[in-house]
Design an enzyme around this catalytic site. Sequence first.
Site, mmCIF file in Angstrom:
data_model
loop_
_atom_site.group_PDB
_atom_site.id
_atom_site.type_symbol
_atom_site.label_atom_id
_atom_site.label_comp_id
_atom_site.label_asym_id
_atom_site.label_seq_id
_atom_site.Cartn_x
_atom_site.Cartn_y
_atom_site.Cartn_z
ATOM 1 N N GLY A 1 -2.196 2.705 9.236
ATOM 2 C CA GLY A 1 -2.870 1.494 8.806
ATOM 3 C C GLY A 1 -2.088 0.779 7.719
ATOM 4 O O GLY A 1 -2.668 0.210 6.793
ATOM 5 N N GLY B 1 -2.703 -3.135 6.576
ATOM 6 C CA GLY B 1 -3.856 -3.601 5.816
ATOM 7 C C GLY B 1 -3.555 -3.776 4.338
ATOM 8 O O GLY B 1 -2.442 -3.503 3.869
ATOM 9 N N ASP C 1 -4.685 -2.076 1.604
ATOM 10 C CA ASP C 1 -4.355 -0.842 0.892
ATOM 11 C C ASP C 1 -3.037 -0.254 1.374
ATOM 12 O O ASP C 1 -2.253 0.265 0.576
ATOM 13 C CB ASP C 1 -5.477 0.185 1.080
ATOM 14 C CG ASP C 1 -6.760 -0.220 0.377
ATOM 15 O OD1 ASP C 1 -6.804 -1.332 -0.180
ATOM 16 O OD2 ASP C 1 -7.718 0.579 0.391
ATOM 17 N N LEU D 1 -4.324 6.326 16.816
ATOM 18 C CA LEU D 1 -4.993 7.469 16.207
ATOM 19 C C LEU D 1 -6.027 8.108 17.131
ATOM 20 O O LEU D 1 -6.369 9.279 16.971
ATOM 21 C CB LEU D 1 -5.665 7.050 14.896
ATOM 22 C CG LEU D 1 -4.806 7.134 13.629
ATOM 23 C CD1 LEU D 1 -5.568 6.584 12.438
ATOM 24 C CD2 LEU D 1 -4.359 8.561 13.356
ATOM 25 N N LEU E 1 -5.399 5.396 6.368
ATOM 26 C CA LEU E 1 -6.089 4.179 5.935
ATOM 27 C C LEU E 1 -6.477 3.320 7.132
ATOM 28 O O LEU E 1 -6.905 2.176 6.969
ATOM 29 C CB LEU E 1 -5.179 3.355 5.006
ATOM 30 C CG LEU E 1 -4.463 4.110 3.882
ATOM 31 C CD1 LEU E 1 -3.615 3.149 3.063
ATOM 32 C CD2 LEU E 1 -5.455 4.835 2.988
ATOM 33 N N GLN F 1 -11.342 0.469 11.883
ATOM 34 C CA GLN F 1 -12.058 -0.798 11.735
ATOM 35 C C GLN F 1 -12.602 -0.886 10.302
ATOM 36 O O GLN F 1 -13.326 -0.012 9.859
ATOM 37 C CB GLN F 1 -13.194 -0.850 12.770
ATOM 38 C CG GLN F 1 -13.744 -2.240 13.063
ATOM 39 C CD GLN F 1 -14.547 -2.815 11.929
ATOM 40 O OE1 GLN F 1 -14.049 -3.660 11.188
ATOM 41 N NE2 GLN F 1 -15.769 -2.350 11.768
ATOM 42 N N SER G 1 -15.427 5.893 1.778
ATOM 43 C CA SER G 1 -15.994 4.657 1.246
ATOM 44 C C SER G 1 -17.304 4.898 0.514
ATOM 45 O O SER G 1 -18.097 5.768 0.884
ATOM 46 C CB SER G 1 -16.238 3.670 2.393
ATOM 47 O OG SER G 1 -17.002 2.562 1.968
ATOM 48 N N GLU H 1 -19.693 3.094 0.784
ATOM 49 C CA GLU H 1 -20.769 2.739 1.713
ATOM 50 C C GLU H 1 -21.502 3.986 2.215
ATOM 51 O O GLU H 1 -22.654 3.905 2.627
ATOM 52 C CB GLU H 1 -20.201 1.958 2.902
ATOM 53 C CG GLU H 1 -19.686 0.563 2.563
ATOM 54 C CD GLU H 1 -20.810 -0.438 2.316
ATOM 55 O OE1 GLU H 1 -21.873 -0.295 2.947
ATOM 56 O OE2 GLU H 1 -20.621 -1.358 1.509
ATOM 57 N N TYR I 1 -20.388 1.352 10.057
ATOM 58 C CA TYR I 1 -19.159 1.606 9.293
ATOM 59 C C TYR I 1 -19.343 2.824 8.385
ATOM 60 O O TYR I 1 -18.498 3.727 8.342
ATOM 61 C CB TYR I 1 -18.822 0.367 8.462
ATOM 62 C CG TYR I 1 -17.697 0.553 7.474
ATOM 63 C CD1 TYR I 1 -16.374 0.343 7.855
ATOM 64 C CD2 TYR I 1 -17.946 0.917 6.149
ATOM 65 C CE1 TYR I 1 -15.323 0.503 6.943
ATOM 66 C CE2 TYR I 1 -16.920 1.083 5.237
ATOM 67 C CZ TYR I 1 -15.611 0.869 5.638
ATOM 68 O OH TYR I 1 -14.583 1.039 4.734
ATOM 69 N N THR J 1 -15.335 -11.671 -0.383
ATOM 70 C CA THR J 1 -14.646 -11.988 -1.640
ATOM 71 C C THR J 1 -13.520 -12.998 -1.413
ATOM 72 O O THR J 1 -13.375 -13.958 -2.168
ATOM 73 C CB THR J 1 -14.073 -10.711 -2.271
ATOM 74 O OG1 THR J 1 -13.345 -9.972 -1.263
ATOM 75 C CG2 THR J 1 -15.181 -9.830 -2.811
ATOM 76 N N LYS K 1 -13.286 -14.999 1.140
ATOM 77 C CA LYS K 1 -13.952 -16.224 1.601
ATOM 78 C C LYS K 1 -14.360 -17.080 0.399
ATOM 79 O O LYS K 1 -14.183 -18.307 0.403
ATOM 80 C CB LYS K 1 -15.173 -15.855 2.449
ATOM 81 C CG LYS K 1 -16.003 -17.041 2.915
ATOM 82 C CD LYS K 1 -17.228 -16.559 3.704
ATOM 83 C CE LYS K 1 -18.127 -17.716 4.110
ATOM 84 N NZ LYS K 1 -19.306 -17.254 4.885
#
Length: 320
Positions: free
Chosen positions: A8, A11, A13, A59, A80, A83, A125, A127, A149, A190, A192
């Site tokens: 990843g 992206g 990170d 992956l 990393l 989605q 995360s 989350e 997610y 953020t 946006k």
Amino acid sequence: MKTALICGVSGQDGAYLADLLLKKGYSVCGTSRDAQMSSFRNLSSLGIREKIKLESMSLTDFRSVLQILTKIQPDEVYNLAGQSSVGLSFEQPVETLESMAIGTLNLLEAIRFTKAKIKLYNASSSECFGDTKGLPADENTPFHPRSPYAVAKATAFWEVANYREAYGLFACSGILFNHESPLRPERFVTQKIIKAAINIAAGKQQKLYLGDISIQRDWGWAAEYVEAMYLMLQQQEPDDYVIATGETYSLEKFVEVAFSCVGLNWQNYVESDSNLLRPTDIAVGRGNPTKAEQKLGWKAQYKMPDVVRMMVVRNEKVIT
């Protein structure tokens, strides 16, 4: 010279981590599902694309993972990939779960199968915690995921913990709270907000439409958070860490700071759109990074107002 494999790498990170590891003298290989077609725009923006070996790897395909690990023979692997949007996960729950849960499992199983002395970092995360009723979450806070997610991230977290305990792998997860930068794609709220503020100030946009601006989050600076990832793999023993600033702000405050940076009163330009509300959301996200500070020596230097200002400055340069 150590070799790092970043899954990843295209992206936010991945790009910042690649830059950090290059500066530390690593040989860095980055993967994407199709390296020949990927733009790797973030790597180019940091001026490091030509310094990184790029490989195609899926992956969710064990054979593909095994081939790349055998070919690159990395000392460290940073997972990393997957989605990365909470909002999109409600629309693509299967893709979200497969990209994280199966992807992480394939990495773990390939490392176990080859018996390679590889240290694995897994991007988890905040989350996963869900709504903690305003209490700061640490490494002992139970998970209560409230989105596809978060469910996927929680699954990958426990896979890592299981392989660490069952097979003695050096595998750890960083439970990162929100971290931002100009490298974020615009589907993230953020970015946006930042771009809208700049465009409205320049007369290129009239209004900004947002969902629930009362939500609160712990926002940090992405380039700092990748340092914590690196530090986790330099420890004697693998462990999991919460990475956060320890300070929480509302999305409304984020908007206010962004618009004030360009000399505008946000209330004149921001309107609510119920279509942007999620089926479930977290009211307050608050992290307790004490363990990272004590064991890794890591502490966030930039808080939300600093992050917003840096994003505005760097986005203004790009837009103008």
